[in-house]
Design a protein around this motif. Structure first.
Motif, short mmCIF file in Angstrom:
data_model
loop_
_atom_site.label_atom_id
_atom_site.label_comp_id
_atom_site.label_asym_id
_atom_site.label_seq_id
_atom_site.Cartn_x
_atom_site.Cartn_y
_atom_site.Cartn_z
N THR A 1 1.57 39.24 27.80
CA THR A 1 0.72 38.58 26.82
C THR A 1 -0.74 38.77 27.24
O THR A 1 -1.06 38.66 28.43
CB THR A 1 1.01 37.07 26.70
OG1 THR A 1 0.87 36.46 27.99
CG2 THR A 1 2.41 36.83 26.18
N GLU B 1 -1.93 33.86 21.16
CA GLU B 1 -1.60 33.78 19.75
C GLU B 1 -2.86 33.63 18.90
O GLU B 1 -2.93 34.15 17.78
CB GLU B 1 -0.64 32.61 19.50
CG GLU B 1 0.73 32.82 20.12
CD GLU B 1 1.69 31.69 19.81
OE1 GLU B 1 1.28 30.74 19.10
OE2 GLU B 1 2.84 31.74 20.28
N ASP C 1 -3.48 45.57 19.41
CA ASP C 1 -2.10 45.89 19.77
C ASP C 1 -1.99 47.21 20.52
O ASP C 1 -1.25 47.33 21.51
CB ASP C 1 -1.22 45.92 18.52
CG ASP C 1 -1.02 44.54 17.92
OD1 ASP C 1 -1.26 43.55 18.64
OD2 ASP C 1 -0.61 44.45 16.75
N SER D 1 4.13 42.72 22.93
CA SER D 1 4.25 42.39 21.51
C SER D 1 3.16 43.07 20.69
O SER D 1 2.03 43.24 21.16
CB SER D 1 4.14 40.87 21.31
OG SER D 1 5.23 40.21 21.89
N SER E 1 1.78 42.98 16.40
CA SER E 1 1.93 42.28 15.13
C SER E 1 2.72 43.14 14.15
O SER E 1 2.65 44.38 14.18
CB SER E 1 0.55 41.97 14.55
OG SER E 1 0.65 41.52 13.22
N ASP F 1 6.20 41.21 16.41
CA ASP F 1 6.00 39.78 16.14
C ASP F 1 5.91 39.57 14.63
O ASP F 1 5.09 40.19 13.96
CB ASP F 1 4.72 39.31 16.83
CG ASP F 1 4.54 37.81 16.78
OD1 ASP F 1 4.62 37.25 15.67
OD2 ASP F 1 4.29 37.20 17.82
N GLN F 2 6.74 38.67 14.11
CA GLN F 2 6.80 38.47 12.66
C GLN F 2 5.98 37.29 12.18
O GLN F 2 6.24 36.73 11.11
CB GLN F 2 8.26 38.28 12.22
CG GLN F 2 9.14 39.48 12.49
CD GLN F 2 10.55 39.24 12.02
OE1 GLN F 2 10.94 39.61 10.92
NE2 GLN F 2 11.34 38.61 12.87
N ALA G 1 10.77 39.90 17.28
CA ALA G 1 10.40 38.60 17.85
C ALA G 1 10.20 37.55 16.76
O ALA G 1 10.11 37.88 15.57
CB ALA G 1 9.14 38.74 18.69
N ASN G 2 10.14 36.28 17.18
CA ASN G 2 9.95 35.14 16.27
C ASN G 2 11.04 35.06 15.20
O ASN G 2 10.79 34.61 14.08
CB ASN G 2 8.59 35.20 15.58
CG ASN G 2 7.45 35.10 16.57
OD1 ASN G 2 6.73 36.07 16.77
ND2 ASN G 2 7.27 33.96 17.20
N ASP H 1 12.90 32.42 17.80
CA ASP H 1 11.68 31.64 17.96
C ASP H 1 11.92 30.36 18.76
O ASP H 1 12.99 29.75 18.71
CB ASP H 1 11.11 31.28 16.58
CG ASP H 1 9.71 30.72 16.67
OD1 ASP H 1 8.76 31.52 16.78
OD2 ASP H 1 9.56 29.49 16.66
N ASP I 1 13.21 32.34 23.11
CA ASP I 1 11.89 32.10 23.70
C ASP I 1 11.66 30.60 23.86
O ASP I 1 12.19 29.79 23.10
CB ASP I 1 10.82 32.70 22.79
CG ASP I 1 9.44 32.62 23.40
OD1 ASP I 1 9.34 32.58 24.64
OD2 ASP I 1 8.45 32.60 22.64
#
Length: 448
Positions: A191, A205, A221, A243, A245, A277-278, A305-306, A328, A358
């Motif tokens: 991250t 985030e 990204d 990750s 987007s 990442d959604q 993810a998510n 998530d 997660d």
């Protein structure tokens, strides 16, 4: 002639390439290759900061383009929000060279903010060549978020861009471990972090949301993926994830140098997991399928993810066919989500052999993940994130060896979307959605 991206990173290098091309003689020196750059947020900047700010933004873009090309070509203004880069000769062009040239132009011109008064503004660039290689579409001024939100996001994004240019952005590595008594380390998940003036770190985030609001997620990204690849090169014993987007999951010019780096180092690609990442919607699910297939073809693994939150759609599972699914964190943190967690893990297992959860911050969270049938989990209970260089850490073996990747001198043509696969995925998604809704209704009925 083929040119590396590193060469384009320095202003005026294109001029040297042009001179070499001329010295070789032939008709190539008389060709004129054109790339159009559109400042997609010029109208938004004018509406928020004023026409003078938009004018300064365009002037700076034009000056950077001139510095980038040097004597190798001309820069011509195109309308209110565009410039054309006209390159004489064939320095760097062709199927492979054009895309790499566009990426270098985007990174050189758009990566640094433009100062206007006490405001920093990032130019939001799109690119198109005469051959029709188009960068991802950008939101129009009518689609922009509210002014206050855009101003704050632009300030955060400009600060991050400066940090990336000064190598001040760093990655924290979060351990992801397998369920069970041994807690085998599966991989580390990166991250991005940026220290603030008080020494704390900005929320990653929040960083991603800032770039999503101004439509420039690829800038952040691709930088994070690049840093992750560098770490994998330095430490061949590690397996790492990072990750991006969903808004970045398109085959655009921003990814060309990364595709090339992974193609030349299959042993690195085999240890890289790209997690989509959604939190934001996919601009095009067909483009996302192509992007995922492209990454997998280079040897990487794809994670979704998510899952269960954000912009999740059940139909994305059969279409993207992820190697890993990451549920998530919200389903661990609420007691009422325990049964839903089991449903989601079971659903994800139909399409992926590895399902992670997660946000396991306590032992109770860990037990819930294990009870739901998850393969592993991340969070405080899995271990504290590492900031220093990782050394002497065990990793689980790569689940599948990379396919042999032949050495190529040119970029292969982009695959077309598999229409039958998309239709089949949509049909399956409808059935799965009905099943999921039935499960949730039954859960609510039992709780009531």
């Amino acid at each position: 002639m083929s040119v590396s991206l590193r060469a384009f990173d320095e202003p005026g290098v294109v001029s040297t390439l042009y001179e070499r091309s001329n010295m070789r003689g032939g008709t190539s020196a008389h060709r004129r290759c054109r790339v159009g750059l559109v400042v997609a947020n010029r109208a938004i900047v004018a509406a928020i900061f004023g026409e003078d700010a938009a004018m300064v933004l365009m002037e700076k873009v034009e000056k950077r383009a001139i510095s980038f090309l040097g004597a190798a070509g001309d820069v011509v203004r195109q309308g209110a929000d565009g410039v054309a880069l006209i390159l004489h000769g064939d320095a760097g062009f062709g199927t492979w060279g054009a895309t790499r040239f566009i990426e270098a132009a985007l990174r050189t011109i758009a990566a640094r903010p433009v100062r206007y008064g006490d405001v920093d503004i990032l130019p939001e660039l799109s690119a198109v060549t005469e051959e029709g290689a188009v960068a991802p579409r950008r939101p129009s001024p009518q689609d922009a978020v509210r002014i206050a939100s855009y101003v704050g996001a632009m300030a955060d994004a400009a600060r991050l861009a400066e940090a990336m240019g000064e190598c001040a952005l760093f990655l924290a590595w979060h351990p992801v471990v397998a369920c069970g008594p041994d807690r085998t380390l599966l991989h580390y998940h990166a991250t991005p972090h940026l220290p603030d003036t008080a020494g704390a770190s900005l929320d990653p985030e929040d960083m991603m949301r800032a770039y999503q609001r101004i439509g420039m997620t690829e800038l952040l990204d691709s930088h994070v993926v690049r840093l992750t690849i560098e770490r994998l090169r330095k430490q061949p014993e590690l397996r790492l994830a990072c990750s991006i987007s969903a808004a970045s999951a398109t085959v655009s010019a921003w990814w060309e140098s990364i595709f090339a780096a992974l193609r030349s180092a299959p042993q690195v690609a085999a240890r890289l997991i790209v997690a989509i990442d959604q939190a934001a919607p996919f601009p095009s699910i067909a483009q996302a399928v192509i992007f995922a297939d492209r990454m997998r073809g280079l040897g990487c693994q794809i994670a979704l993810a998510n899952f269960g939150a954000g912009q999740t759609a059940v139909g994305h599972l059969p279409m993207l066919a992820p190697d890993l699914v990451i549920v998530d964190r919200i389903f661990l943190r609420h007691v009422s989500g325990a049964e839903a967690l089991g449903h989601l893990v079971g659903l994800a297992r139909n399409y992926s052999s590895i399902v992670l959860v997660d946000g396991a911050e306590t032992k109770d969270h860990m037990r819930r993940a294990e009870a739901a049938g998850a393969s592993g989990f991340s969070g405080r209970e899995a271990g504290a994130p590492r900031l220093a260089l990782l050394t002497d850490v065990p990793t689980a073996p790569v689940s599948k060896p990379p396919a042999a990747i032949p050495a190529e001198t040119s970029l292969p043509a982009l695959p077309r979307p598999d229409v039958r696969r998309l239709r089949r995925g949509i049909a399956v998604a409808v059935c799965l959605s009905a099943f999921l809704w039935w499960g949730l209704i039954e859960m609510v009925r039992l709780i009531a």
